[in-house]
Design a protein around this motif. Structure first.
Motif, PDB file in Angstrom:
ATOM      1  N   ALA A 164       0.937  -1.019   0.156  1.00 65.07           N
ATOM      2  CA  ALA A 164      -0.179   0.198  -0.154  1.00 65.07           C
ATOM      3  C   ALA A 164       1.018   1.583   0.445  1.00 65.07           C
ATOM      4  O   ALA A 164       0.419   2.432  -0.184  1.00 65.07           O
ATOM      5  N   ARG A 165       2.111   1.600   0.798  1.00 68.60           N
ATOM      6  CA  ARG A 165       3.033   1.708   0.445  1.00 68.60           C
ATOM      7  C   ARG A 165       2.969   2.858  -1.029  1.00 68.60           C
ATOM      8  O   ARG A 165       3.479   4.074  -1.267  1.00 68.60           O
ATOM      9  N   ASP A 166       3.826   1.652  -1.504  1.00 64.52           N
ATOM     10  CA  ASP A 166       4.499   1.920  -2.515  1.00 64.52           C
ATOM     11  C   ASP A 166       3.387   1.628  -3.602  1.00 64.52           C
ATOM     12  O   ASP A 166       4.010   2.998  -4.600  1.00 64.52           O
ATOM     13  N   ALA A 167       2.328   1.843  -3.617  1.00 65.01           N
ATOM     14  CA  ALA A 167       1.251   2.643  -4.164  1.00 65.01           C
ATOM     15  C   ALA A 167       1.025   3.048  -4.229  1.00 65.01           C
ATOM     16  O   ALA A 167       0.553   4.591  -5.265  1.00 65.01           O
ATOM     17  N   ALA A 168       0.469   4.440  -3.456  1.00 61.03           N
ATOM     18  CA  ALA A 168       0.611   5.710  -2.662  1.00 61.03           C
ATOM     19  C   ALA A 168       1.784   6.166  -3.457  1.00 61.03           C
ATOM     20  O   ALA A 168       1.297   7.385  -3.551  1.00 61.03           O
ATOM     21  N   VAL A 169       3.077   6.134  -2.916  1.00 68.67           N
ATOM     22  CA  VAL A 169       4.269   6.890  -3.344  1.00 68.67           C
ATOM     23  C   VAL A 169       4.206   6.783  -4.605  1.00 68.67           C
ATOM     24  O   VAL A 169       3.918   8.262  -6.060  1.00 68.67           O
ATOM     25  N   ILE A 170       3.671   6.002  -5.780  1.00 69.29           N
ATOM     26  CA  ILE A 170       3.354   5.565  -7.386  1.00 69.29           C
ATOM     27  C   ILE A 170       1.993   6.542  -7.710  1.00 69.29           C
ATOM     28  O   ILE A 170       2.400   7.744  -8.738  1.00 69.29           O
ATOM     29  N   ALA A 171       1.302   6.325  -7.007  1.00 64.65           N
ATOM     30  CA  ALA A 171       0.135   7.020  -7.090  1.00 64.65           C
ATOM     31  C   ALA A 171       0.213   9.051  -7.335  1.00 64.65           C
ATOM     32  O   ALA A 171       0.328   9.263  -7.982  1.00 64.65           O
ATOM     33  N   LEU A 172       1.081   9.176  -6.194  1.00 64.82           N
ATOM     34  CA  LEU A 172       1.636  10.724  -6.030  1.00 64.82           C
ATOM     35  C   LEU A 172       2.823  11.174  -7.736  1.00 64.82           C
ATOM     36  O   LEU A 172       2.419  11.795  -7.745  1.00 64.82           O
ATOM     37  N   LEU A 220      -3.383   6.790  -0.504  1.00 62.94           N
ATOM     38  CA  LEU A 220      -3.124   7.280   0.678  1.00 62.94           C
ATOM     39  C   LEU A 220      -3.879   7.107   1.686  1.00 62.94           C
ATOM     40  O   LEU A 220      -3.143   7.315   2.698  1.00 62.94           O
ATOM     41  N   SER A 221      -5.095   7.186   1.675  1.00 59.66           N
ATOM     42  CA  SER A 221      -5.447   6.733   2.928  1.00 59.66           C
ATOM     43  C   SER A 221      -5.463   4.859   2.899  1.00 59.66           C
ATOM     44  O   SER A 221      -5.613   4.442   3.902  1.00 59.66           O
ATOM     45  N   GLU A 222      -4.980   4.040   1.501  1.00 59.63           N
ATOM     46  CA  GLU A 222      -4.967   2.850   2.203  1.00 59.63           C
ATOM     47  C   GLU A 222      -4.070   3.208   2.831  1.00 59.63           C
ATOM     48  O   GLU A 222      -3.788   2.291   3.621  1.00 59.63           O
ATOM     49  N   TYR A 223      -2.256   3.638   2.639  1.00 58.42           N
ATOM     50  CA  TYR A 223      -1.644   3.481   2.930  1.00 58.42           C
ATOM     51  C   TYR A 223      -1.697   4.256   4.855  1.00 58.42           C
ATOM     52  O   TYR A 223      -1.034   3.008   5.808  1.00 58.42           O
ATOM     53  N   ARG A 224      -2.041   5.012   4.718  1.00 60.96           N
ATOM     54  CA  ARG A 224      -2.319   5.053   7.036  1.00 60.96           C
ATOM     55  C   ARG A 224      -3.433   4.463   7.860  1.00 60.96           C
ATOM     56  O   ARG A 224      -3.183   4.133   8.320  1.00 60.96           O
ATOM     57  N   ALA A 225      -4.173   3.463   6.274  1.00 62.87           N
ATOM     58  CA  ALA A 225      -4.545   3.200   7.541  1.00 62.87           C
ATOM     59  C   ALA A 225      -3.879   1.215   7.773  1.00 62.87           C
ATOM     60  O   ALA A 225      -4.204   1.065   8.898  1.00 62.87           O
ATOM     61  N   LEU A 226      -2.746   1.205   6.611  1.00 58.02           N
ATOM     62  CA  LEU A 226      -2.280  -0.494   6.989  1.00 58.02           C
ATOM     63  C   LEU A 226      -0.917  -0.177   7.785  1.00 58.02           C
ATOM     64  O   LEU A 226      -0.989  -0.887   8.557  1.00 58.02           O
TER      65      LEU A 226
END
Length: 340
Positions: A164-172, A220-226
């Protein structure tokens, strides 16, 4: 606690002082402090300037047979500067690097003249090497979507919060056009939960507001939740496996693995996703001034390079598809004589 300009300069000059005479070393530290204060350069940029000047001074030492002092710099002839550039060129250094070395030396020379410590006229008399003009290399829309899609890594044996962290960074990078340093420099305070815009600190410590589209907000919400770690308001938002700030190298390796799995070329890097953000917006009718603000470019000319990318892609498609763009086969030769 943030470092002062003097502390930044001292840290940047650490490796430079070994290549410089005492008077040059003191002047170089003052030069770096001025860059930090007046131009608000980042620590990494200051260190890059210091490294480039150190290379020039070391080559001058080899050329002159002694560590150059301020008097030696003022006495340089254009031939001395050309000898330094030629030595680096013989090492296989690219023209772009030579231009960068010359730019750092010229910046230092301007500082010396401004402070009344001598004039290094030889630097201005030498023409910088020509650098081949290159264009950013964005990935296709389909490839960018695949890289930003968490489902692409669904089969990897990694903890869900890491994915989830990596997905959030790539999404940004693709969804908001951030530089990798900007994404990893975000704090929870700069990214309030449920927000549709974030505060980004870019080059020169300049801040800008960047809107978030729904998929980026969701990532971002997914990463923060996990995320299993406590995220203090002013600490880095993105964390490594041991709790420290996430390294850019981890993001680069993640994208490298994904491009291998997707069969993409080596040009599909984290920064290529930022290029893709700009190019795809422009192709869909995005206004170039708005794209400039989103990217945080100080000059419009920096953003205008994406119009050339879009035009190049358009011309490639035109040449491939338009019947008149294809080279016609030569007509058969006509007989010149009469038949018997």
């Amino acid at each position: 606690m943030a470092m002062t300009d003097a502390e930044k300069a001292a840290r940047a000059a650490h490796g430079l002082l070994a290549a410089a005479a005492p008077d040059v070393g003191a002047a170089a530290q003052a030069w770096l402090a001025r860059l930090a204060h007046e131009r608000r350069l980042s620590q990494k940029t200051l260190e890059a300037y210091a490294r480039d000047l150190a290379v020039v001074l070391l080559r001058l030492k080899d050329h002159l047979g002694r560590v150059p002092g301020l008097a030696d710099l003022s006495a340089l002839a254009p031939a001395d500067v050309r000898a330094v550039l030629a030595a680096r060129r013989a090492d296989g250094v690219a023209p772009r690097t030579l231009v960068r070395l010359l730019a750092a030396a010229r910046s230092f020379a301007r500082h010396l003249e401004r402070e009344g410590q001598g004039k290094v006229g030889a630097l201005a008399a030498v023409r910088a090497p020509k650098v081949p003009k290159g264009l950013p290399k964005p990935v296709s829309v389909a490839a960018a979507r695949a890289l930003a899609d968490p489902a692409t890594r669904a089969g990897e044996d990694r903890e869900p919060w890491v994915l989830a962290r990596d997905a959030a960074v790539i999404a940004l990078l693709y969804g908001a056009g951030l530089r990798i340093s900007e994404a990893l420099g975000l704090t929870p305070r700069a990214v309030p939960e449920g927000t549709d815009q974030i505060t980004v600190t870019g080059k020169g410590s300049k801040t800008r507001m960047v809107p978030l589209i729904a998929p980026v907000s969701a990532a971002l919400s997914e990463y923060r939740a996990l995320c299993p770690m406590a995220l203090a308001p002013d600490a880095p938002l993105f964390r490594g496996a041991k709790g420290g700030p996430l390294s850019p190298r981890i993001v680069q390796l993640t994208v490298a693995r994904m491009r291998g799995a997707l069969g993409l070329s080596e040009t599909a890097t984290p920064h290529a996703l930022r290029h893709s953000f700009a190019t795809h917006l422009l192709a869909r009718g995005g206004e170039i001034r708005a794209i400039q603000e989103l990217l945080g470019h100080a000059s419009l000319s920096t953003t205008q390079v994406y119009t050339e990318v879009d035009t190049a892609a358009l011309m490639a498609a035109y040449r491939a598809a338009h019947p008149r763009a294809r080279v016609a086969p030569p007509a058969p030769a006509q007989p010149t004589g009469r038949r018997a």
